[in-house]
Design an enzyme around this catalytic site. Structure first.
Site, PDB file in Angstrom:
ATOM      1  N   SER A  24       0.802  -1.223   0.000  1.00  0.00           N
ATOM      2  CA  SER A  24       0.000   0.000   0.000  1.00  0.00           C
ATOM      3  C   SER A  24       0.838   1.278   0.000  1.00  0.00           C
ATOM      4  O   SER A  24       1.783   1.420   0.778  1.00  0.00           O
ATOM      5  CB  SER A  24      -0.920   0.015   1.219  1.00  0.00           C
ATOM      6  N   SER A  26      -0.838   4.095   0.555  1.00  0.00           N
ATOM      7  CA  SER A  26      -1.702   5.036   1.280  1.00  0.00           C
ATOM      8  C   SER A  26      -0.933   5.820   2.349  1.00  0.00           C
ATOM      9  O   SER A  26      -1.126   7.042   2.465  1.00  0.00           O
ATOM     10  CB  SER A  26      -2.886   4.305   1.917  1.00  0.00           C
ATOM     11  N   LYS A  75     -13.148  -5.412   3.229  1.00  0.00           N
ATOM     12  CA  LYS A  75     -14.148  -4.385   2.886  1.00  0.00           C
ATOM     13  C   LYS A  75     -15.597  -4.812   3.090  1.00  0.00           C
ATOM     14  O   LYS A  75     -16.456  -3.986   3.391  1.00  0.00           O
ATOM     15  CB  LYS A  75     -13.958  -3.946   1.426  1.00  0.00           C
ATOM     16  N   ASN A  96     -14.663   1.189   2.464  1.00  0.00           N
ATOM     17  CA  ASN A  96     -13.194   1.332   2.385  1.00  0.00           C
ATOM     18  C   ASN A  96     -12.672   2.477   3.244  1.00  0.00           C
ATOM     19  O   ASN A  96     -11.474   2.685   3.324  1.00  0.00           O
ATOM     20  CB  ASN A  96     -12.733   1.513   0.932  1.00  0.00           C
ATOM     21  N   ASP A 111     -14.223   4.317  -2.981  1.00  0.00           N
ATOM     22  CA  ASP A 111     -13.774   3.673  -4.229  1.00  0.00           C
ATOM     23  C   ASP A 111     -14.678   4.088  -5.392  1.00  0.00           C
ATOM     24  O   ASP A 111     -14.220   4.216  -6.529  1.00  0.00           O
ATOM     25  CB  ASP A 111     -13.820   2.139  -4.093  1.00  0.00           C
ATOM     26  N   ASN A 160     -14.755 -15.475 -11.597  1.00  0.00           N
ATOM     27  CA  ASN A 160     -14.140 -15.557 -10.275  1.00  0.00           C
ATOM     28  C   ASN A 160     -13.739 -16.994  -9.960  1.00  0.00           C
ATOM     29  O   ASN A 160     -14.318 -17.947 -10.481  1.00  0.00           O
ATOM     30  CB  ASN A 160     -15.104 -15.038  -9.196  1.00  0.00           C
ATOM     31  N   ARG A 161     -12.720 -17.113  -9.106  1.00  0.00           N
ATOM     32  CA  ARG A 161     -12.265 -18.430  -8.649  1.00  0.00           C
ATOM     33  C   ARG A 161     -13.389 -19.126  -7.898  1.00  0.00           C
ATOM     34  O   ARG A 161     -13.668 -20.298  -8.120  1.00  0.00           O
ATOM     35  CB  ARG A 161     -11.047 -18.193  -7.736  1.00  0.00           C
ATOM     36  N   LYS A 165     -19.454 -16.829  -4.951  1.00  0.00           N
ATOM     37  CA  LYS A 165     -19.372 -15.391  -4.618  1.00  0.00           C
ATOM     38  C   LYS A 165     -19.996 -14.546  -5.725  1.00  0.00           C
ATOM     39  O   LYS A 165     -20.589 -13.506  -5.462  1.00  0.00           O
ATOM     40  CB  LYS A 165     -17.927 -14.984  -4.361  1.00  0.00           C
ATOM     41  N   GLY A 257      -4.461   1.456 -11.990  1.00  0.00           N
ATOM     42  CA  GLY A 257      -5.276   1.808 -10.823  1.00  0.00           C
ATOM     43  C   GLY A 257      -4.856   3.076 -10.101  1.00  0.00           C
ATOM     44  O   GLY A 257      -5.428   3.410  -9.059  1.00  0.00           O
TER      45      GLY A 257
HETATM   46  P1  NAP Z   1     -11.009  -8.906  -1.852  1.00  0.00           P
HETATM   47  O1  NAP Z   1     -12.276  -8.355  -1.330  1.00  0.00           O
HETATM   48  O2  NAP Z   1     -10.206  -9.766  -0.962  1.00  0.00           O
HETATM   49  O3  NAP Z   1     -11.325  -9.693  -3.214  1.00  0.00           O
HETATM   50  C1  NAP Z   1     -10.290 -10.296  -3.942  1.00  0.00           C
HETATM   51  C2  NAP Z   1     -10.841 -11.036  -5.153  1.00  0.00           C
HETATM   52  O4  NAP Z   1      -9.720 -11.563  -5.862  1.00  0.00           O
HETATM   53  C3  NAP Z   1     -11.747 -12.215  -4.816  1.00  0.00           C
HETATM   54  O5  NAP Z   1     -12.731 -12.302  -5.806  1.00  0.00           O
HETATM   55  C4  NAP Z   1     -10.807 -13.410  -4.871  1.00  0.00           C
HETATM   56  O6  NAP Z   1     -11.415 -14.613  -5.313  1.00  0.00           O
HETATM   57  C5  NAP Z   1      -9.843 -12.985  -5.970  1.00  0.00           C
HETATM   58  N1  NAP Z   1      -8.521 -13.584  -5.769  1.00  0.00           N
HETATM   59  C6  NAP Z   1      -7.636 -13.265  -4.795  1.00  0.00           C
HETATM   60  N2  NAP Z   1      -6.512 -14.036  -4.933  1.00  0.00           N
HETATM   61  C7  NAP Z   1      -6.738 -14.851  -5.996  1.00  0.00           C
HETATM   62  C8  NAP Z   1      -5.971 -15.867  -6.635  1.00  0.00           C
HETATM   63  N3  NAP Z   1      -4.738 -16.168  -6.213  1.00  0.00           N
HETATM   64  N4  NAP Z   1      -6.497 -16.502  -7.700  1.00  0.00           N
HETATM   65  C9  NAP Z   1      -7.744 -16.195  -8.134  1.00  0.00           C
HETATM   66  N5  NAP Z   1      -8.519 -15.250  -7.571  1.00  0.00           N
HETATM   67  C10 NAP Z   1      -8.024 -14.574  -6.508  1.00  0.00           C
HETATM   68  O7  NAP Z   1     -10.021  -7.696  -2.307  1.00  0.00           O
HETATM   69  P2  NAP Z   1     -10.392  -6.240  -2.825  1.00  0.00           P
HETATM   70  O8  NAP Z   1     -10.503  -5.326  -1.677  1.00  0.00           O
HETATM   71  O9  NAP Z   1     -11.522  -6.365  -3.779  1.00  0.00           O
HETATM   72  O10 NAP Z   1      -9.057  -5.817  -3.593  1.00  0.00           O
HETATM   73  C11 NAP Z   1      -8.653  -6.478  -4.772  1.00  0.00           C
HETATM   74  C12 NAP Z   1      -7.510  -5.744  -5.483  1.00  0.00           C
HETATM   75  O11 NAP Z   1      -7.929  -4.448  -5.920  1.00  0.00           O
HETATM   76  C13 NAP Z   1      -6.266  -5.513  -4.618  1.00  0.00           C
HETATM   77  O12 NAP Z   1      -5.140  -5.717  -5.414  1.00  0.00           O
HETATM   78  C14 NAP Z   1      -6.382  -4.062  -4.231  1.00  0.00           C
HETATM   79  O13 NAP Z   1      -5.124  -3.482  -3.942  1.00  0.00           O
HETATM   80  C15 NAP Z   1      -6.990  -3.485  -5.504  1.00  0.00           C
HETATM   81  N6  NAP Z   1      -7.691  -2.224  -5.245  1.00  0.00           N
HETATM   82  C16 NAP Z   1      -7.211  -1.082  -5.799  1.00  0.00           C
HETATM   83  C17 NAP Z   1      -7.851   0.110  -5.566  1.00  0.00           C
HETATM   84  C18 NAP Z   1      -7.334   1.390  -6.167  1.00  0.00           C
HETATM   85  O14 NAP Z   1      -7.676   2.453  -5.650  1.00  0.00           O
HETATM   86  N7  NAP Z   1      -6.579   1.349  -7.246  1.00  0.00           N
HETATM   87  C19 NAP Z   1      -8.992   0.159  -4.767  1.00  0.00           C
HETATM   88  C20 NAP Z   1      -9.486  -1.033  -4.250  1.00  0.00           C
HETATM   89  C21 NAP Z   1      -8.813  -2.222  -4.487  1.00  0.00           C
HETATM   90  P3  NAP Z   1     -12.283 -15.569  -4.325  1.00  0.00           P
HETATM   91  O15 NAP Z   1     -13.635 -14.963  -4.282  1.00  0.00           O
HETATM   92  O16 NAP Z   1     -12.235 -16.877  -4.994  1.00  0.00           O
HETATM   93  O17 NAP Z   1     -11.570 -15.540  -2.996  1.00  0.00           O
END
Ligand code: NAP
Length: 291
Positions: A24, A26, A75, A96, A111, A160-161, A165, A257
């Site tokens: 991060s 942030s 989140k 967030n 977000d 999605n994996r 979900k 992003g």
């Molecule tokens: P999250 O709620 O934990 O969700 C992650 C998602 O990714 C889930 O659908 C999960 O699948 C999938 N995933 C994680 N690891 C995986 C793997 N190894 N193989 C396949 N699928 C996988 O996380 P989030 O808060 O949405 O954040 C996700 C990403 O977005 C992060 O990298 C974060 O830094 C980025 N982000 C960026 C911003 C920005 O401002 N640019 C804002 C928000 C988030 P399952 O459902 O199968 O577990």
């Protein structure tokens, strides 16, 4: 003013909770702006595994922490522990940003603002079109809400994996926003290439490809991309993920992003301090450091 000479009993503490949290930027972004504006705030990263989420919020209250950002993977789960959630965050089903208002925890979703600011330049191409989203977590929820509410998209395919979900997401948005066009596909292996090919916007909302695992990509099938598409990766570290590199090689317009990151941060900054962040200055500063 030097950061150490500034810390005193009036210093307000802000933080980000996530797991992992090393990636991060942030803390850098907010501390930079606190110092630029001479505000007596400090921003800290806290690595909080899911099993400690509730305790982390109790600590926030006990220690008088003024605000938090909430990132992967908290989140969605965090909502149940908050005293109040904004209408937008409730519609998304993810928070967030938290503000501690005299011992009551208020949740927001900034977000959405970050996504709107990122995609607005492409509004005409996105409007009433088809989108593919990879991932079904907290940020996917904000993306889906924004695409329905602000860009009136036609169909959303979610890969999605964990397919359950996506089904939960589909039912959620059908109920909350009366949107019936969310379809689910398997990510591992990708089971419907044609849906991706026919989307004019493809968005990665998973952390796959994020620092330090920068050689990974959620989709490595280059044939799904073409020069009529926009491909948006929510990851900003690195600025150009493997996923974006593959799409760019096929002529797609790529979007990282960083703009979303800075704009969601600017909104959170305003909620905590009442001051506006200079988001263009921060964007350039982070681009330089990440570049
Ligand atoms: P999250 O709620 O934990 O969700 C992650 C998602 O990714 C889930 O659908 C999960 O699948 C999938 N995933 C994680 N690891 C995986 C793997 N190894 N193989 C396949 N699928 C996988 O996380 P989030 O808060 O949405 O954040 C996700 C990403 O977005 C992060 O990298 C974060 O830094 C980025 N982000 C960026 C911003 C920005 O401002 N640019 C804002 C928000 C988030 P399952 O459902 O199968 O577990």
């Amino acid at each position: 003013m030097d950061i150490l000479t500034q810390i005193d009993h009036n210093t307000k503490l802000i933080g980000v909770i996530g797991h992992p949290i090393k990636h991060s930027f942030s803390p850098l972004m907010h501390n930079f702006e606190f110092r630029s504006k001479n505000l007596n705030y400090l921003y800290f990263p806290f690595d909080i595994p899911p099993s400690n989420l509730r305790e982390a919020l109790k600590a926030m209250l006990v220690l008088g922490i003024k605000g938090l950002n909430v990132t992967i993977p908290h989140k969605e789960k965090i909502i149940q522990y908050l005293d109040h959630v904004s209408d937008e965050a409730a519609s998304v089903g993810a928070v967030n940003t938290i503000v501690n208002e005299g011992g009551l925890l208020h949740g927001y979703n900034t977000d959405i603002y970050g996504i709107v600011e990122t995609l607005n330049p492409y509004k005409d191409e996105i409007y009433k079109n088809n989108v593919t989203i990879i991932g079904a977590g907290g940020s996917a929820r904000a993306v889906i809400y924004t695409l329905i509410r602000h860009f009136r998209v036609e169909k959303i395919h979610v890969l999605n994996r964990t397919i359950e979900k996506v089904e939960a997401l589909r039912d959620y948005f059908k109920d909350k926003m009366h949107f019936e066009n969310i379809f689910s596909d398997e990510l591992i292996p990708v089971d419907n290439i044609e849906n991706i090919k026919s989307s004019n916007l493809i968005i990665n909302t998973t952390p796959i490809g994020m620092y330090p695992n920068i050689s990974e990509t959620p989709i490595d099938i280059s044939e799904v991309f073409n020069s009529n598409q926009m491909v948006f990766d929510l990851i900003y570290n690195p600025l150009k993920t493997e996923f974006l590199k593959i799409a760019e090689a096929k002529g797609a317009t790529i979007i990282n992003g960083l703009r979303m990151f800075v704009e969601q941060g600017a909104k959170a900054f305003e909620l905590w301090t009442g001051e506006l962040m200079d988001s263009n200055k921060i964007y350039k500063e982070l681009q330089k450091r990440l570049g």
